[in-house]
Design a protein around this motif. Structure first.
Motif, PDB file in Angstrom:
ATOM      1  N   UNK A  80       0.742  -1.202  -0.082  1.00  0.00           N
ATOM      2  CA  UNK A  80      -0.051   0.097  -0.095  1.00  0.00           C
ATOM      3  C   UNK A  80       0.847   1.242   0.050  1.00  0.00           C
ATOM      4  N   UNK A  81       2.160   1.347   0.531  1.00  0.00           N
ATOM      5  CA  UNK A  81       2.948   2.415   0.738  1.00  0.00           C
ATOM      6  C   UNK A  81       4.262   2.041   0.772  1.00  0.00           C
ATOM      7  N   UNK A  82       5.224   2.634   0.472  1.00  0.00           N
ATOM      8  CA  UNK A  82       6.690   2.373   0.803  1.00  0.00           C
ATOM      9  C   UNK A  82       7.244   3.335   1.566  1.00  0.00           C
ATOM     10  N   UNK A  83       8.121   3.036   2.710  1.00  0.00           N
ATOM     11  CA  UNK A  83       8.666   3.954   3.576  1.00  0.00           C
ATOM     12  C   UNK A  83      10.191   3.676   3.291  1.00  0.00           C
ATOM     13  N   UNK A  84      11.097   4.578   2.954  1.00  0.00           N
ATOM     14  CA  UNK A  84      12.333   4.628   2.467  1.00  0.00           C
ATOM     15  C   UNK A  84      13.219   5.504   3.483  1.00  0.00           C
ATOM     16  N   UNK A  85      13.948   4.909   4.277  1.00  0.00           N
ATOM     17  CA  UNK A  85      14.909   5.509   5.262  1.00  0.00           C
ATOM     18  C   UNK A  85      16.122   5.979   4.335  1.00  0.00           C
ATOM     19  N   UNK A  86      16.896   7.121   4.311  1.00  0.00           N
ATOM     20  CA  UNK A  86      18.016   7.182   3.416  1.00  0.00           C
ATOM     21  C   UNK A  86      18.989   8.431   4.161  1.00  0.00           C
TER      22      UNK A  86
END
Length: 244
Positions: A83-89
């Protein structure tokens, strides 16, 4: 089956090393996430993007790792349909890689939450063309940017054009109840002629302010009150030793 609806699926790109002896800012953040109620409320699909060493490996080796993660990310998008993408960068060259992931998710119609960290971008954005390019490719792909503090929110609003509602501030949620209790149980000295001992544990990198700390504590008015011990290695290690 009890007929309950399936939990929403979130694709998470972050620091999820298999080895327990690997530490760092994003490792701590991501481990706290997995230990919280968040992991119970959502179905998490994890992709590990932990930096393998510090200093980081050469550009060719990093490109190979990035290529593998990109293929895995694309496959998880197509097959898993989150449903969604959570990206740590991070705010270095890794931001370019995460930005490309964000573009792919965007084309797939998947909303993007981006969680940037590190002060390097904030410090060098105006002076560095690569940083502005990486930010344009990376952070601007996000539907929302999760900000660690007010400074990140101001950056997202003033430099990247986000609204405050799309750049919410999430305070340091890695301060778990267990860690907070350590502070509550500790007995602090009210008056003492002894120096206050400060312990810095982490990468001794320039962007973490190591050299600025040394310059500050070299002032006689502070050096009489404080003693600091650094534990770690990094790109500022040699310069820090020379300064001392």
């Amino acid at each position: 089956m009890d007929g309950a609806s399936p939990k929403p699926k979130i694709l998470v790109v972050g620091a999820f090393p298999k080895k327990k002896n690997i530490h760092g800012g994003f490792v701590t953040v991501c481990r706290a996430l997995l230990q919280s109620s968040f992991a119970k409320e959502f179905s998490l699909v994890l992709i590990d993007s932990t930096q393998v060493s510090n200093p980081p490996p050469g550009i060719l080796r990093r490109s190979v790792y990035a290529g593998r993660r990109f293929v895995l990310f694309w496959a998880r998008l197509l097959i898993g349909k989150p449903e969604v993408a959570l990206i740590f960068t991070s705010s270095g060259i890794g931001l370019l890689e995460k930005g490309i992931m964000g573009r792919v998710a965007q084309f797939s119609g998947i909303p993007i939450l981006m969680f940037p960290g590190g002060g390097y971008l904030l410090k060098n954005y105006d002076q560095s063309m690569p940083m502005r390019i990486f930010s344009s490719i990376g952070l601007r792909t996000a539907d929302r940017i999760i900000c660690q503090g007010r400074q990140w929110q101001e950056f997202a609003v003033e430099k990247l054009g986000f609204s405050e509602s799309d750049a919410p501030v999430v305070e340091n949620w890695t301060a778990t109840e267990e860690l907070l209790q350590i502070g509550r149980d500790r007995t602090y000295r009210k008056e003492s002629d002894e120096k206050v001992c400060v312990l810095f544990v982490g990468w001794l990198d320039r962007e973490k302010g190591v050299l600025e700390i040394l310059e500050a504590i070299s002032d006689p008015s502070l050096s009489k009150m404080l003693a600091i011990t650094f534990v770690g290695e990094g790109n500022a290690s040699e310069q820090a030793r020379e300064f001392v």
